[in-house]
Structure formats: structure tokens, C-alpha cells
Design an enzyme around this catalytic site. Structure first.
Site, short mmCIF file in Angstrom:
data_model
loop_
_atom_site.label_atom_id
_atom_site.label_comp_id
_atom_site.label_asym_id
_atom_site.label_seq_id
_atom_site.Cartn_x
_atom_site.Cartn_y
_atom_site.Cartn_z
N TRP A 292 -3.08 -2.31 -1.71
CA TRP A 292 -2.73 -3.63 -2.26
C TRP A 292 -3.38 -4.61 -1.31
O TRP A 292 -2.96 -4.77 -0.17
CB TRP A 292 -1.22 -3.79 -2.30
CG TRP A 292 -0.75 -5.06 -2.93
CD1 TRP A 292 -0.82 -5.39 -4.25
CD2 TRP A 292 -0.15 -6.18 -2.28
NE1 TRP A 292 -0.30 -6.64 -4.45
CE2 TRP A 292 0.13 -7.15 -3.26
CE3 TRP A 292 0.19 -6.46 -0.98
CZ2 TRP A 292 0.73 -8.37 -2.98
CZ3 TRP A 292 0.80 -7.67 -0.68
CH2 TRP A 292 1.04 -8.62 -1.68
N GLU B 131 7.94 -12.86 -13.75
CA GLU B 131 7.18 -11.85 -13.00
C GLU B 131 6.68 -10.72 -13.89
O GLU B 131 5.71 -10.06 -13.55
CB GLU B 131 7.98 -11.30 -11.82
CG GLU B 131 9.19 -10.51 -12.13
CD GLU B 131 9.86 -9.99 -10.84
OE1 GLU B 131 9.16 -9.75 -9.85
OE2 GLU B 131 11.09 -9.84 -10.85
N GLU C 42 17.66 -15.87 -11.28
CA GLU C 42 17.24 -14.46 -11.38
C GLU C 42 16.65 -14.20 -12.76
O GLU C 42 15.62 -13.53 -12.90
CB GLU C 42 18.41 -13.53 -11.09
CG GLU C 42 18.10 -12.06 -11.25
CD GLU C 42 16.93 -11.56 -10.38
OE1 GLU C 42 16.53 -12.28 -9.45
OE2 GLU C 42 16.39 -10.48 -10.68
N ARG D 159 4.35 0.92 -6.52
CA ARG D 159 4.34 -0.10 -5.45
C ARG D 159 3.31 -1.18 -5.72
O ARG D 159 3.27 -2.19 -5.05
CB ARG D 159 4.06 0.58 -4.10
CG ARG D 159 5.10 1.62 -3.72
CD ARG D 159 4.55 2.63 -2.74
NE ARG D 159 4.37 2.09 -1.41
CZ ARG D 159 5.30 2.12 -0.47
NH1 ARG D 159 6.47 2.65 -0.76
NH2 ARG D 159 5.10 1.62 0.72
N LYS E 17 12.84 -12.84 -13.35
CA LYS E 17 12.56 -11.63 -14.15
C LYS E 17 11.55 -11.94 -15.24
O LYS E 17 10.59 -11.21 -15.46
CB LYS E 17 13.85 -11.10 -14.81
CG LYS E 17 14.78 -10.34 -13.94
CD LYS E 17 14.31 -8.98 -13.52
CE LYS E 17 13.65 -8.82 -12.18
NZ LYS E 17 13.97 -9.56 -11.02
N LYS F 194 6.06 -3.70 -4.87
CA LYS F 194 7.48 -3.38 -4.91
C LYS F 194 8.18 -3.83 -3.65
O LYS F 194 9.32 -4.24 -3.67
CB LYS F 194 7.69 -1.87 -5.10
CG LYS F 194 9.15 -1.46 -5.20
CD LYS F 194 9.87 -2.15 -6.35
CE LYS F 194 11.35 -1.82 -6.42
NZ LYS F 194 12.04 -2.72 -7.37
N CYS G 124 0.85 -1.20 0.00
CA CYS G 124 0.00 0.00 0.00
C CYS G 124 0.88 1.25 0.00
O CYS G 124 2.02 1.22 0.38
CB CYS G 124 -0.87 0.02 1.25
SG CYS G 124 -1.83 -1.47 1.46
N ASN H 85 -1.15 1.07 6.21
CA ASN H 85 -0.36 0.08 5.47
C ASN H 85 0.19 -0.89 6.50
O ASN H 85 0.84 -0.49 7.45
CB ASN H 85 0.78 0.77 4.70
CG ASN H 85 1.62 -0.25 3.93
OD1 ASN H 85 1.19 -1.38 3.74
ND2 ASN H 85 2.80 0.16 3.50
N GLY H 86 -0.12 -2.20 6.30
CA GLY H 86 0.39 -3.20 7.25
C GLY H 86 -0.71 -4.21 7.56
O GLY H 86 -1.68 -4.33 6.83
N HIS I 236 17.39 -35.48 -13.49
CA HIS I 236 16.83 -36.26 -12.37
C HIS I 236 15.33 -36.03 -12.25
O HIS I 236 14.78 -35.91 -11.17
CB HIS I 236 17.54 -35.85 -11.06
CG HIS I 236 18.98 -36.19 -11.08
ND1 HIS I 236 19.45 -37.47 -10.90
CD2 HIS I 236 20.07 -35.42 -11.32
CE1 HIS I 236 20.77 -37.47 -11.00
NE2 HIS I 236 21.18 -36.24 -11.26
C1 AGP Z 1 12.19 -8.95 -7.67
O1 AGP Z 1 12.04 -8.52 -9.02
C2 AGP Z 1 10.91 -8.90 -6.90
N1 AGP Z 1 10.31 -7.61 -6.99
C3 AGP Z 1 11.07 -9.44 -5.49
O2 AGP Z 1 11.54 -10.77 -5.61
C4 AGP Z 1 12.01 -8.67 -4.54
O3 AGP Z 1 13.35 -8.88 -4.93
C5 AGP Z 1 11.80 -9.24 -3.14
O4 AGP Z 1 10.45 -9.02 -2.78
C6 AGP Z 1 12.72 -8.63 -2.09
O5 AGP Z 1 12.46 -7.25 -1.99
P1 AGP Z 1 13.51 -6.35 -1.18
O6 AGP Z 1 14.82 -6.43 -1.90
O7 AGP Z 1 12.92 -4.97 -1.19
O8 AGP Z 1 13.62 -6.91 0.22
#
Ligand code: AGP
Length: 601
Positions: free
Chosen positions: A73, A481, A474, A28, A478, A596, A2, A97-98, A497
Site C-alpha cells: 500500500w 468510504e 459513523e 488490508r 460508512k 484496514k 502492506c 511494512n512501515g 448555522h
Molecule cells: C472504518 O470503517 C475505517 N476503516 C477506519 O476509520 C478505522 O476505523 C480507523 O482507521 C481506526 O482503525 P483501528 O480501529 O484499527 O484503530
């Protein structure tokens, strides 16, 4: 995650600041938005499902001296209008937020006391609780103290009370919230980008702090209600680092910023003087074991750090997904160093892991991008990555900066294990790195050709060994997502395996091979999938480059020192993911369901 924005000021610019501020927080990720503002001595609330633009049509160019805004969110309840914020109850209006963990028991108690609830949210319960307490105390400061002693969980709250339209209140625990200082006006926000257009001066709140803010004064109190002094800091970034600078997407801009980001991050800690190689960085050599805790891409950076620290510093390293670390039996002591890697510095699981590490007497180090964030303030030490504000949900430049900083830690601890000749060669390689990155980042034709073979696929596999496996993970994250194509990364030797049963004619496999010592083994694995019909893209460097018929596409990147090779290897995978997502017309900067920073467990 949020987003929160709040305003109080003599210029009566609440609506302008709330809308523009929320728009700056769109990165975000959210699914509804709302604002509350003072209109004819009454709080008016406008909130809608969907994007912020759905609010604008209901707003003329009203002036308002106080207001709060929110992008939601969804965590509790569907992303619909009734569950969106702000919530109002009795004399209280809040944005939050939380997660209030004990909201169910509080809700039952308030229903018994006659409260009626419209939404499914924990936030409405928090609002009713604040109203209930205030009706008993008739004092907002005391109300906030009792509230904080009643609820459990994480909250960043902006609050307006009907009995005090002069003051905006802010409450913070385990969820990001800053206060910003303007001219005859002051603000609250989840993150600096929201208000950077109006001011770059900000105050960070510690857990339990709350603030009483009006147009000319900011008072901060600790959880016991004692007024405390707070330093007014200056944000390092600038408004331009928040805009797209002509790129179509923030993600594209941030991918292209990486040469500069890596140069800035390395220069922050390296002196280039072989006899005094480091500055601004302790040595960490006194530890017997290192535990890297992180989530998502930050964890993938941690895997690279593990390999390099173990090789160059001879210290055993465990990499732990933070949400697992916090619930497992831990073997930590004062000879343990726990490194928390986080771009946002607000990831709830990583923050909780740090708190647990400290309870086990381990020293803690944060590798963090957002200055003054919760994890940065919780760890004993913090080394900041210099990636600047990262807006796209899918991290690129911050991930690379995390990798670079972990490489430097490996070098710092292990510098005496490297002869001067190799050290000189490494420094030469570091000097060439930004240009090599630039060249790789400007080879769009090749990445677009490969993306054309991938964007209609249903499943895509990535394989690699050792550090190349971490990079494959990674690259896979990418891709999935932002393009929503299912993808998995496997250690090259592991595919046979079980998973090789999924390889059919035309199944795309992206193989990462940059370590000459183990290249032959991985090439054997590539031939195994090729012989079953896989469509192979080989990502390799000049050292391992081979001419053969086991691949359909080949990307050859420069060979550089092992400590910094990953900073080149990841770039084509970021670019290919971006091109695939573009071909699919995906919402690249704000992929569905993602935030985010995940500030909830
Ligand atoms: C990566 O593209 C994602 N947005 C997600 O995996 C992110 O790296 C993860 O949530 C950790 O976030 P942070 O680095 O802000 O702790």
C-alpha cells in the site's frame, strides 16, 4: 496497509504459502504485490503492479524451501512495479511494512558510499543499509542490531541473506509482524489470517525483537542481540472466520455476524447476576477524567462511550482524534485514564497516543479486537472485543463491539447510580438485543428501496443530536468510504448555522432520532431542511415514532435501554451503505485508497 508473508520449510511449499497467504491479506488494501524465493540456489524476485493474480501467471508449480512475499500500500513512491517489494540489494532481499523516517539522510550517505538506487522507496534504502552493514560485520545478528540503532521509524521486515538460505529473518518495530510455528516449516506474517490455513500457533514480537527462523527452529532476540524465550500462543479464531461463509462480501458477512459478536462481547464481561454484575473487568471508578483516543470509526464509538460514561458514571470524558491528541498540550496525571480504542491494535497514531499518555503518568486501557497486537501490548490494561477477524476495510462488527464494551464500562463505573429496577430492565433488554438485531438486519427490502434514492446522489447529509449525532457520523463514514459518495454528518442544531445553504430540492438528508427527550428539537431541524426541499429519511425508534409529512422514508427500530440503543440504531445505516455501494458496483471490501489498518502516520 502492506501485507507480509514469509516461509521456510522442509516441504518446500514457499510459493504456495506466499501466494495463498498474500491473498488472505488482500483485505488490508494494496496496489502491487511481489514474492522472492530460492530457485536453483539463487533468489528470484517476481513483482507486479496490481493484484496478486498478476504474479501467478509467472509461476509454474515450483517448489522452494524459503521465500518472502508482500502486498504494498504505497507510502513512498508511486504504486508501480519498480517501487513494489521485495527489494534486493547486494546480498540482502527484504519486504517491509512501515516507514523509515530518516531514509533520506541514510540514502545520501549510501550513495556517497557507491550505492545506486532504482526506486523511490524507503525500503530499498533499508535493504541497502542492511547490505552495507553486513559487508562490514559478516554477521546477520550484529547487522540487524546496528540497523535498528541506525534507522528511525516503524518497520516489520522479512529478510533473506544470500549467505544463509537456511534461515529467514524477521525484524519488528511499531509495525505488526508475527511468527507462526508449523510442522517442519515456520512462517512470518503481518496478521494471522495469512497463515491460519497452515497453523494457529504463533509468537508475537515486541518492538526491537528480531528472529532467526528455519524449518525446525525459531530463535528470538531482543534489540541487544540477547536470545529470549517466547510463549507460543494459540489463535482464538478459526479459518472459517476468515472466509465469506457464502456471503457476497466480507462486509455483508460481518454486518450479519453482529448479533453473535455483541452477545459474545457482552457475555465476556457481564455475569447477569445483579449482585456481582461484572467479571474480567476492573471498575475504573477511581479516575477523575477519562480521555478516549482513537481514529475513524473507533473514534465514533468513543463519542458514544463519552455520552454514556458521563451520564451513568458522572466522570468527565474527552474524546480525542489520536493524530491530534499526540501533538496537543495535555493535562494528564495519575488520576487520568486514557482509553485507546482500536480494532487492529496497530493504528500508528493511536499507538503513539498511548505512548504519550504513559509518558504523562496516565493509566492506559486498550479496547482492542486483535489479540496480542501492538496497542494491546502497550497499554497497562486491555479489554478485548470479541468480534473475531474483521476482513472488510470498512469496520462494522468491530465498531459495534467497541460501542458495546464502552457501554459496559459506563455501566460498570455507574452501576451504583442505577436502581435495581432499572438494572433488571437493562438485563432484560440485553437478553432481547440479539434477536432485535437479527430482525433489523433482515429487512433488506426497505434498505434497498432507500438505497435506490441515494446511489446516484452527489452529496448526502446525516443529522442527529448527542449520541444520534455520533451514530450519524459513523453512518456517514460508512457510506462515503465504500460508495465514494460525498457525505457529511452534522449536529442537527448546527445545520442552520451555514450548511443549510447547501440544501436544495431533492438533497438527501438522513435524520437519526432515538432520544425522546430531545426528539422534538431534532424534528424541528428536520422540518427546516424539509421546507427547503430536502428528501428526508427518518431513522427513529418506537418511542419517538411520529406520523407526519416531514419525511419521505421512515425506518422504525425497537426502543431499548439507552445504554444499548446505539447497537440497534447503527444497523440500518450499515445496511443502507452496503446496498448503495452494491448499486454503484463499488469494491466494497477493499475501497480504493483505504487500508484496514493505518500503520503509518
Ligand atoms: C472504518 O470503517 C475505517 N476503516 C477506519 O476509520 C478505522 O476505523 C480507523 O482507521 C481506526 O482503525 P483501528 O480501529 O484499527 O484503530
Amino acid at each position: 496497509m502492506c501485507g507480509i508473508v514469509g516461509y521456510v520449510g522442509k516441504k518446500n511449499d514457499a510459493l504456495k504459502v506466499l501466494i495463498e497467504g498474500l491473498e488472505k491479506l488482500e483485505y488490508r488494501g494494496y496496489d502491487s504485490a511481489g514474492i522472492a524465493f530460492l530457485d536453483n540456489n539463487k533468489i528470484q524476485i517476481i513483482k507486479k503492479q496490481g493484484k496478486i493474480k498478476n504474479l501467478k501467471q509467472f509461476l509454474q508449480n515450483e517448489k522452494a524451501k524459503i521465500g518472502i512475499g508482500h502486498t504494498r500500500w504505497a507510502t513512498h513512491g508511486f504504486p508501480n512495479e519498480i517501487n513494489s517489494h521485495p527489494h534486493h540489494c547486494g546480498k540482502m532481499t527484504i519486504v517491509h511494512n512501515g516507514i523509515i523516517e530518516n531514509y533520506n539522510e541514510i540514502k545520501k550517505d549510501l550513495i556517497d558510499k557507491g550505492y545506486v538506487f532504482q526506486s523511490e522507496t524507503d525500503t530499498e534504502v533499508a535493504c541497502a543499509l542492511l547490505d552495507y552493514i553486513y559487508n562490514k560485520t559478516n554477521d546477520i545478528n550484529i547487522t540487524i542490531q546496528i540497523f535498528q540503532n541506525t534507522v528511525r521509524g516503524a518497520y516489520a521486515i522479512g529478510l533473506i541473506c544470500d549467505d544463509d538460505f537456511e534461515n529467514l529473518y524477521a525484524i519488528k518495530k511499531n509495525s505488526p509482524l508475527i511468527i507462526a510455528k508449523g510442522e517442519d516449516e515456520n512462517y512470518i506474517a503481518s496478521d494471522m489470517p495469512a497463515i491460519l490455513k497452515f497453523t494457529n500457533r504463533f509468537i508475537t514480537l515486541n518492538n526491537g525483537d528480531f528472529a532467526k527462523i528455519n524449518s525446525h527452529e525459531i530463535k528470538v532476540f531482543n534489540k541487544n542481540g540477547t536470545e529470549i524465550e517466547k510463549e507460543v500462543k494459540k489463535f482464538e479464531g478459526d479459518a472459517s472466520s476468515i472466509d465469506k461463509n457464502g456471503y457476497e462480501h466480507y462486509m455483508q458477512k460481518e454486518i450479519m455476524e453482529q448479533p453473535e459478536v455483541i452477545k459474545r462481547t457482552l457475555n465476556e464481561y457481564l455475569t447477569n447476576n445483579m449482585d456481582q454484575l461484572f467479571k474480567n473487568m476492573p471498575n475504573f471508578s477511581e479516575y477523575e477524567k477519562i480521555h478516549i483516543v482513537a481514529c475513524g470509526s473507533a473514534m465514533h464509538a468513543g463519542l458514544i462511550g463519552k455520552s454514556l460514561i458521563e451520564e451513568y458514571a458522572n466522570i468527565p470524558v474527552d474524546v480525542e482524534i489520536a493524530s491530534e491528541f499526540r501533538y496537543k498540550k495535555l493535562f494528564l496525571n495519575e488520576k487520568s485514564l486514557v482509553i485507546a480504542v482500536s480494532q487492529s491494535g496497530e493504528t500508528a497514531d493511536t499507538l503513539a497516543a498511548v505512548e504519550i499518555a504513559k509518558q504523562h503518568n496516565a493509566d492506559t486501557l486498550g479496547i482492542i479486537n486483535v489479540v496480542g497486537s501492538s496497542i494491546a501490548r502497550e497499554t497497562d490494561l486491555v479489554l478485548y472485543t470479541k468480534a473475531g477477524s474483521e476482513i472488510a476495510v470498512a469496520t462494522t462488527k468491530a465498531y459495534s463491539a467497541q460501542t458495546a464494551l464502552l457501554s459496559l464500562i459506563a455501566l460498570n463505573i455507574g452501576q451504583n447510580n442505577i436502581d435495581r429496577g432499572e438494572l433488571k430492565e437493562l438485563l432484560e433488554c440485553i437478553k432481547k438485543l440479539p434477536t432485535q438485531m437479527e430482525i433489523l438486519l433482515n429487512n433488506d427490502k426497505l434498505y434497498q428501496e432507500i438505497a435506490q434514492t441515494l446511489y446516484t446522489q452527489k452529496d448526502i447529509f446525516f443529522i442527529g443530536r448527542d449520541i444520534d449525532y455520533a451514530i450519524a457520523m459513523e453512518g456517514s463514514l460508512k457510506l462515503k468510504e465504500i460508495s465514494y459518495i460525498h457525505s457529511e454528518a452534522y449536529p442537527a442544531g448546527e445545520l442552520k448555522h451555514g450548511t443549510i445553504s447547501l440544501i436544495e430540492e431533492g438533497t438527501p438528508v438522513i435524520a437519526v432520532v432515538t432520544n425522546k427527550e430531545i426528539a422534538e428539537k431534532t424534528i424541528s431541524n428536520i422540518k427546516e431542511v424539509r421546507s427547503r426541499g430536502a428528501d428526508v429519511t427518518l431513522l427513529t425508534n418506537t418511542n419517538c415514532d411520529v406520523e407526519s409529512d416531514f419525511y419521505h422514508h421512515k425506518i422504525v427500530i425497537p426502543t431499548t435501554h439507552k445504554l444499548i440503543q446505539p447497537l440497534l440504531t447503527i444497523l440500518p445505516l450499515q445496511k443502507i451503505s452496503y446496498e448503495v455501494a452494491k448499486l454503484r458496483g463499488a469494491n466494497i471490501d477493499q475501497p480504493k485508497n483505504l487500508a484496514k489498518s493505518v500503520t503509518v502516520e
